[in-house]
Design a protein around this motif. Sequence first.
Motif, PDB file in Angstrom:
ATOM      1  N   MET A 119      -0.672  29.353   4.358  1.00 35.62           N
ATOM      2  CA  MET A 119      -1.613  29.886   5.340  1.00 35.62           C
ATOM      3  C   MET A 119      -2.227  28.766   6.161  1.00 35.62           C
ATOM      4  SD  MET A 119      -2.721  32.974   6.185  1.00 35.62           S
ATOM      5  CE  MET A 119      -2.654  32.559   7.917  1.00 35.62           C
ATOM      6  N   ARG A 120      -2.482  27.641   5.526  1.00 34.57           N
ATOM      7  CA  ARG A 120      -3.031  26.476   6.237  1.00 34.57           C
ATOM      8  C   ARG A 120      -2.030  25.955   7.268  1.00 34.57           C
ATOM      9  NH1 ARG A 120      -7.300  23.209   5.064  1.00 34.57           N
ATOM     10  NH2 ARG A 120      -7.603  24.252   3.054  1.00 34.57           N
TER      11      ARG A 120
ATOM     12  N   LEU B 157      -4.933  20.186  19.404  1.00 36.23           N
ATOM     13  CA  LEU B 157      -4.271  19.240  18.495  1.00 36.23           C
ATOM     14  C   LEU B 157      -5.217  18.673  17.458  1.00 36.23           C
ATOM     15  CD1 LEU B 157      -1.824  17.225  20.779  1.00 36.23           C
ATOM     16  CD2 LEU B 157      -1.249  18.674  18.824  1.00 36.23           C
ATOM     17  N   ASP B 158      -6.392  18.250  17.875  1.00 37.12           N
ATOM     18  CA  ASP B 158      -7.341  17.675  16.926  1.00 37.12           C
ATOM     19  C   ASP B 158      -7.745  18.686  15.858  1.00 37.12           C
ATOM     20  OD1 ASP B 158      -7.280  15.264  18.241  1.00 37.12           O
ATOM     21  OD2 ASP B 158      -9.070  15.662  19.453  1.00 37.12           O
ATOM     22  N   ALA B 159      -7.926  19.928  16.276  1.00 38.17           N
ATOM     23  CA  ALA B 159      -8.281  20.971  15.317  1.00 38.17           C
ATOM     24  C   ALA B 159      -7.129  21.224  14.342  1.00 38.17           C
ATOM     25  CB  ALA B 159      -8.636  22.260  16.060  1.00 38.17           C
ATOM     26  N   ALA B 160      -5.885  21.134  14.843  1.00 37.20           N
ATOM     27  CA  ALA B 160      -4.729  21.308  13.966  1.00 37.20           C
ATOM     28  C   ALA B 160      -4.682  20.216  12.896  1.00 37.20           C
ATOM     29  CB  ALA B 160      -3.448  21.290  14.796  1.00 37.20           C
ATOM     30  N   ILE B 161      -4.987  18.990  13.313  1.00 39.89           N
ATOM     31  CA  ILE B 161      -4.995  17.870  12.371  1.00 39.89           C
ATOM     32  C   ILE B 161      -6.054  18.083  11.292  1.00 39.89           C
ATOM     33  CG2 ILE B 161      -5.517  15.400  12.146  1.00 39.89           C
ATOM     34  CD1 ILE B 161      -4.221  15.041  14.925  1.00 39.89           C
ATOM     35  N   VAL B 162      -7.238  18.488  11.720  1.00 37.31           N
ATOM     36  CA  VAL B 162      -8.328  18.732  10.765  1.00 37.31           C
ATOM     37  C   VAL B 162      -7.973  19.875   9.823  1.00 37.31           C
ATOM     38  CG1 VAL B 162     -10.731  19.485  10.551  1.00 37.31           C
ATOM     39  CG2 VAL B 162     -10.103  17.809  12.300  1.00 37.31           C
ATOM     40  N   THR B 163      -7.326  20.904  10.345  1.00 36.60           N
ATOM     41  CA  THR B 163      -6.943  22.054   9.520  1.00 36.60           C
ATOM     42  C   THR B 163      -6.026  21.640   8.375  1.00 36.60           C
ATOM     43  OG1 THR B 163      -7.133  23.576  11.394  1.00 36.60           O
ATOM     44  CG2 THR B 163      -5.783  24.302   9.547  1.00 36.60           C
ATOM     45  N   LEU B 164      -5.155  20.677   8.629  1.00 30.02           N
ATOM     46  CA  LEU B 164      -4.191  20.242   7.605  1.00 30.02           C
ATOM     47  C   LEU B 164      -4.789  19.275   6.601  1.00 30.02           C
ATOM     48  CD1 LEU B 164      -1.113  19.766   9.962  1.00 30.02           C
ATOM     49  CD2 LEU B 164      -1.382  21.532   8.215  1.00 30.02           C
TER      50      LEU B 164
ATOM     51  N   SER C 222      -6.669  18.335   3.660  1.00 31.84           N
ATOM     52  CA  SER C 222      -7.056  19.152   2.511  1.00 31.84           C
ATOM     53  C   SER C 222      -6.801  18.384   1.226  1.00 31.84           C
ATOM     54  CB  SER C 222      -6.230  20.445   2.505  1.00 31.84           C
ATOM     55  OG  SER C 222      -4.841  20.121   2.379  1.00 31.84           O
ATOM     56  N   PRO C 223      -7.341  18.853   0.107  1.00 31.82           N
ATOM     57  CA  PRO C 223      -7.052  18.206  -1.185  1.00 31.82           C
ATOM     58  C   PRO C 223      -5.555  18.177  -1.484  1.00 31.82           C
ATOM     59  CG  PRO C 223      -8.916  19.692  -1.395  1.00 31.82           C
ATOM     60  CD  PRO C 223      -8.341  19.924  -0.022  1.00 31.82           C
ATOM     61  N   GLU C 224      -4.834  19.211  -1.054  1.00 31.80           N
ATOM     62  CA  GLU C 224      -3.387  19.257  -1.299  1.00 31.80           C
ATOM     63  C   GLU C 224      -2.667  18.149  -0.528  1.00 31.80           C
ATOM     64  OE1 GLU C 224      -5.283  22.994  -2.183  1.00 31.80           O
ATOM     65  OE2 GLU C 224      -5.136  21.947  -0.249  1.00 31.80           O
ATOM     66  N   LEU C 225      -3.147  17.853   0.668  1.00 33.67           N
ATOM     67  CA  LEU C 225      -2.540  16.783   1.465  1.00 33.67           C
ATOM     68  C   LEU C 225      -2.842  15.427   0.843  1.00 33.67           C
ATOM     69  CD1 LEU C 225      -1.058  15.952   4.110  1.00 33.67           C
ATOM     70  CD2 LEU C 225      -3.323  15.764   5.167  1.00 33.67           C
ATOM     71  N   ALA C 226      -4.045  15.252   0.341  1.00 33.36           N
ATOM     72  CA  ALA C 226      -4.465  13.962  -0.212  1.00 33.36           C
ATOM     73  C   ALA C 226      -3.901  13.708  -1.601  1.00 33.36           C
ATOM     74  CB  ALA C 226      -5.989  13.887  -0.247  1.00 33.36           C
ATOM     75  N   SER C 227      -3.467  14.756  -2.280  1.00 31.94           N
ATOM     76  CA  SER C 227      -2.989  14.609  -3.653  1.00 31.94           C
ATOM     77  C   SER C 227      -1.711  13.774  -3.725  1.00 31.94           C
ATOM     78  CB  SER C 227      -2.726  15.992  -4.263  1.00 31.94           C
ATOM     79  OG  SER C 227      -2.158  15.873  -5.549  1.00 31.94           O
TER      80      SER C 227
ATOM     81  N   ARG D 293       6.508  19.652   3.178  1.00 32.87           N
ATOM     82  CA  ARG D 293       6.255  20.380   4.427  1.00 32.87           C
ATOM     83  C   ARG D 293       4.841  20.146   4.938  1.00 32.87           C
ATOM     84  NH1 ARG D 293       6.240  25.677   3.643  1.00 32.87           N
ATOM     85  NH2 ARG D 293       6.498  26.093   5.875  1.00 32.87           N
ATOM     86  N   LEU D 294       3.889  20.047   4.033  1.00 35.21           N
ATOM     87  CA  LEU D 294       2.507  19.802   4.442  1.00 35.21           C
ATOM     88  C   LEU D 294       2.364  18.415   5.052  1.00 35.21           C
ATOM     89  CD1 LEU D 294      -0.405  20.828   4.492  1.00 35.21           C
ATOM     90  CD2 LEU D 294      -0.693  19.963   2.153  1.00 35.21           C
ATOM     91  N   ARG D 295       2.944  17.425   4.403  1.00 32.19           N
ATOM     92  CA  ARG D 295       2.891  16.068   4.938  1.00 32.19           C
ATOM     93  C   ARG D 295       3.644  15.963   6.262  1.00 32.19           C
ATOM     94  NH1 ARG D 295       4.041  12.412  -0.568  1.00 32.19           N
ATOM     95  NH2 ARG D 295       2.109  12.983  -1.658  1.00 32.19           N
ATOM     96  N   TYR D 296       4.749  16.644   6.349  1.00 31.77           N
ATOM     97  CA  TYR D 296       5.543  16.625   7.585  1.00 31.77           C
ATOM     98  C   TYR D 296       4.741  17.224   8.745  1.00 31.77           C
ATOM     99  CZ  TYR D 296       9.439  17.437  10.793  1.00 31.77           C
ATOM    100  OH  TYR D 296      10.259  17.451  11.889  1.00 31.77           O
TER     101      TYR D 296
END
Length: 277
Positions: free
Chosen positions: A136-137, A150-157, A159-164, A173-176
């Motif tokens: 969903m993110r 674009l900036d809002a899209a970056i902020v939306t992604l 997340s803790p899942e991205l940083a893990s 896919r999230l990192r991509y």
Amino acid sequence: MPIPEDVTGDEIDKDVRQELQSLPKTLAEDVAKNLVMVARLIDEDPEGAYGYSRVALRLASRVAAVREAAGFAAYATQKYSEALGEFRAARRMTGSAELWPVMADCERGLGRPEKALDMAGAPEVHKLDKAGQVEMRLVAAGARRDMGQLDAAIVTLQSPELASNSVQPWTARLRYAYADALLAAGRENEAREWFAKAVEADRDGSTDASDRLAELDGVEFVDALDENENESDGEGAGRAADDTADADADATEAAGAADSAADTTPVSDAPEPGDKD
């Protein structure tokens, strides 16, 4: 549509098989075989998968798994309105929120990113498992990009899942997506870093992160097959040139031999002008 002999219908998930038990046995087997073909073709031949899904839909439109399969086949062929209708039908039958992210992505496909963002903030999102919430993110970030944010899209992604550091099925896919958004925003160095992280997590090649990374690094790949063909063409041209040279040499040698033969013909054998027999 023809069903290959190696398809028995037993290949489907047990949950789907259980759903099909409400059908007569022969009908259930036919539906199962068509669903197997949908799953088999959907990545490499979406149109073929769509054809089999329509057959399954004609046979058993009241089975949720069939409506879901038809939805994904339509989605794969970019028939977003049709896909959305099938997903809604499947959701009504099951009451599950599992299809909520892909339904939102259909709204994006129909040119309604605002609707997709509304769905991203709906209560149904809290009913999703972790994979569904990440999906969903991704859809919400895509909707932001559709709207030029674009900036809002970056902020939306972010997340803790991205940083893990742990690698999950959704990690690559999230990192991509994050790397791609950074690149679109002109943040090339950060984009390169995240494409590299996507490569580390992409164990099954679900993204082209390695190609994107190479492109940023200025690396060009040469198709080995094309290179071999070029070498073969060069060798063939070389052989043809050699054959031509050999033929020219043979012709020169033959011409020389003929000249020599003419030079050695006895003069007395040739009649003089005015001589009579």
